[in-house]
Design a protein around this motif. Structure first.
Motif, short mmCIF file in Angstrom:
data_model
loop_
_atom_site.label_atom_id
_atom_site.label_comp_id
_atom_site.label_asym_id
_atom_site.label_seq_id
_atom_site.Cartn_x
_atom_site.Cartn_y
_atom_site.Cartn_z
N ALA A 128 27.56 23.99 6.06
CA ALA A 128 27.65 22.58 5.16
C ALA A 128 28.91 22.37 4.36
CB ALA A 128 26.46 22.66 4.24
N GLU A 129 29.32 23.36 3.82
CA GLU A 129 30.58 23.22 3.08
C GLU A 129 31.75 22.97 3.93
OE1 GLU A 129 31.05 27.15 0.77
OE2 GLU A 129 29.41 26.48 -0.68
N ALA A 130 31.78 23.62 5.29
CA ALA A 130 32.98 23.47 6.08
C ALA A 130 32.92 21.97 6.66
CB ALA A 130 32.95 24.68 6.99
N PHE A 131 31.67 21.62 7.16
CA PHE A 131 31.58 20.43 7.95
C PHE A 131 30.92 19.17 7.46
CE2 PHE A 131 31.87 24.15 10.76
CZ PHE A 131 33.17 23.87 11.26
N TRP A 132 30.47 19.28 6.26
CA TRP A 132 29.68 18.31 5.88
C TRP A 132 30.41 17.49 4.61
CZ3 TRP A 132 23.76 19.65 4.77
CH2 TRP A 132 22.95 19.71 6.01
N PRO A 174 23.43 31.83 13.66
CA PRO A 174 23.23 30.59 14.21
C PRO A 174 23.53 30.27 15.55
CG PRO A 174 24.81 30.96 12.39
CD PRO A 174 24.53 32.05 12.74
N THR A 175 22.93 29.40 16.47
CA THR A 175 22.87 28.86 17.80
C THR A 175 23.20 27.42 17.92
OG1 THR A 175 20.62 28.80 17.88
CG2 THR A 175 21.37 30.89 18.61
N VAL A 176 23.85 27.11 18.67
CA VAL A 176 24.27 25.55 19.20
C VAL A 176 23.23 25.12 19.91
CG1 VAL A 176 25.92 23.92 20.17
CG2 VAL A 176 26.75 25.83 18.88
N LEU A 177 22.40 24.23 19.71
CA LEU A 177 21.32 23.83 20.56
C LEU A 177 21.71 22.54 21.23
CD1 LEU A 177 18.26 23.65 17.84
CD2 LEU A 177 18.93 25.54 19.61
N ARG A 178 22.64 21.80 20.73
CA ARG A 178 23.18 20.57 21.33
C ARG A 178 24.79 20.63 20.94
NH1 ARG A 178 21.41 14.68 19.72
NH2 ARG A 178 22.55 15.14 17.68
N PRO A 179 25.60 20.74 21.87
CA PRO A 179 27.14 20.65 21.63
C PRO A 179 27.49 19.29 21.27
CG PRO A 179 26.83 20.83 23.89
CD PRO A 179 25.63 20.95 23.42
N GLY A 180 28.61 19.44 20.32
CA GLY A 180 29.14 18.00 19.70
C GLY A 180 30.65 18.40 19.70
N MET A 181 31.23 17.27 19.04
CA MET A 181 32.69 17.09 18.90
C MET A 181 33.17 17.97 17.90
SD MET A 181 33.64 15.35 21.34
CE MET A 181 35.47 15.22 21.14
N ILE A 182 32.25 18.81 16.97
CA ILE A 182 32.63 19.84 16.34
C ILE A 182 32.10 21.02 17.15
CG2 ILE A 182 31.83 21.43 14.27
CD1 ILE A 182 31.29 18.95 12.65
N SER A 188 32.69 28.76 14.93
CA SER A 188 33.23 30.09 14.87
C SER A 188 33.90 30.95 13.80
CB SER A 188 33.73 30.67 16.25
OG SER A 188 32.62 30.65 17.21
N LYS A 189 34.73 29.95 13.56
CA LYS A 189 35.58 30.07 12.30
C LYS A 189 35.07 30.41 11.23
CE LYS A 189 39.99 28.08 13.99
NZ LYS A 189 40.05 27.04 14.61
N VAL A 190 33.59 29.87 10.93
CA VAL A 190 32.85 29.75 9.72
C VAL A 190 31.87 30.68 9.61
CG1 VAL A 190 31.66 28.22 8.13
CG2 VAL A 190 33.52 27.36 9.34
#
Ligand code: TXA
Ligand code: MG
Length: 338
Positions: free
Chosen positions: A97-101, A199-207, A213-215
């Motif tokens: 959240a801190e990195a991408f919101w 954490p797992t990616v359930l749906r890929p997006g533009m992030i 993985s940097k976070v």
């Protein structure tokens, strides 16, 4: 204010960068009254309902024709609002959240008792996103309650990136469309579950994964999360296949085959969509896609919406390159293909 009836969908225009308070208030009032409103986010248009109103949430499912087993994303204005919707707020959620919101990332967490059952389709988790789009933010703030908002399209159809796309599918089925022009990102948010150990990616997006993985350290999908079918609520429905518009098929081909098709003659009813501006001696329509994934994503759904009309039988798309930056685009194309 005009009285809004559900048989006619009102449209109001708004400046996407600096939405005026009055326009936002018109939309907020409809939402407070349990109406449903389509509005722009930075990814695609969402179909919003007040999240704490089972009545309003039900209208969203009805308008979309979406099965009750497919849960909705809640849109929040700030981190406090997000945390109140979660039973626990893992360290990974906080970092992401801190990195991408605010931005095009949705987090799946364990739900708190505040979340109404209708939103979650019987799951014990909830998907939460803090959007960056000024209109989406202003609307959530004005309503003072999180907004449940799936993409504003009929179930299984292509997500809308303009108000016109929304109207094409939902005119007469929703109360209002807030028209803030074309969306920036163009494909739906990256959906990440922070419920498991990693954490797992359930749906890929533009992030993409390399940014995530940097976070945090990402895990793979467990077998039980791997999905093919949307009828089971425990699955992550975001991974199911999407059907493309009736009557039009979308075929994905590798570059070599694409070039060959570009050189074929007499292909009425076909649209060729690819990165190569190859000279064509054919009756097919041709759309040259941009070489960078960000711009490609922004245009993709508009191209699909534009060519799902009567005179098109088949859309043939050149498979974009491999690599993490293209993962979301390749994923959406695969889902749109038969
Ligand atoms: O960018 C976006 O995410 C857009 C904008 C409007 O925010 N919204 C969007 O919503 O794409 P929707 O409903 O079309 O897609 C949300 C996906 C669905 O596939 C749903 O099954 C999945 O997220 N989902 C929702 N809640 C979930 C949960 N608790 N666990 C797993 N998947 C969930
Ligand atoms: Mg959707």
């Amino acid at each position: 204010m005009t009285k809004i009836s559900r048989s006619s969908t009102e449209v109001i225009e708004v400046d996407p960068h600096a939405p005026d308070v009055e326009t936002i208030e018109v939309a907020a009032e409809v939402l407070r009254d349990d109406g449903i409103v389509a509005f722009p986010t930075e990814t695609v248009y969402g179909l919003g309902a007040r999240a704490s109103s089972p009545v309003a949430v039900q209208k969203v499912f009805d308008a979309k024709g979406r099965p009750a087993t497919n849960p909705l994303i809640l849109h929040v204005a700030d981190l406090d609002q997000a945390r109140r919707l979660a039973a626990t707020w893992p360290e990974a959620a906080q970092r992401l959240a801190e990195a991408f919101w605010p931005g095009p990332l949705t987090l799946v967490v364990r739900r708190s008792e505040r979340v109404v059952d209708e939103v979650c389709a019987g799951l014990d988790t909830v998907a939460i996103r803090m959007p960056a789009h000024p209109v989406a933010r202003a609307l959530v703030e004005a309503v003072g309650d999180p907004l449940a908002a799936p993409s504003a399209n009929r179930y299984t159809e292509v997500s809308p990136t303009t108000a016109d796309h929304v109207l094409k599918g939902l005119s007469g089925r929703i109360d209002l469309v807030v028209d803030g022009g074309a969306t920036e990102v163009g494909v739906e948010s990256t959906l990440v579950s922070v419920v498991g150990e990693k954490p797992t990616v359930l749906r890929p997006g533009m992030i993409d994964r390399s940014q995530l993985s940097k976070v945090v350290e990402l895990g793979g999908l467990g077998d039980e999360e791997r999905v093919v079918d949307e009828s089971e609520p425990r699955h992550s429905p975001g991974l199911s296949r999407r059907h493309y518009s009736p009557g039009v098929t979308l075929r994905l081909v590798e570059s070599k085959e694409f070039i060959r098709l570009c050189e074929d003659e007499g292909q009425r009813g076909r649209v060729l969509v690819g990165g190569l501006g190859a000279p064509i001696d054919s009756d097919a329509a041709f759309v040259e896609m941009p070489p960078e994934p960000e711009e490609y994503a922004r245009q993709l759904y508009s191209v699909l919406h534009r060519f799902d009309g009567d005179d098109v039988d088949e859309i043939i798309v050149e498979m974009p390159p491999e690599g993490q930056r293209w993962e979301a685009i390749r994923d959406r194309l695969r889902r749109a293909a038969d």
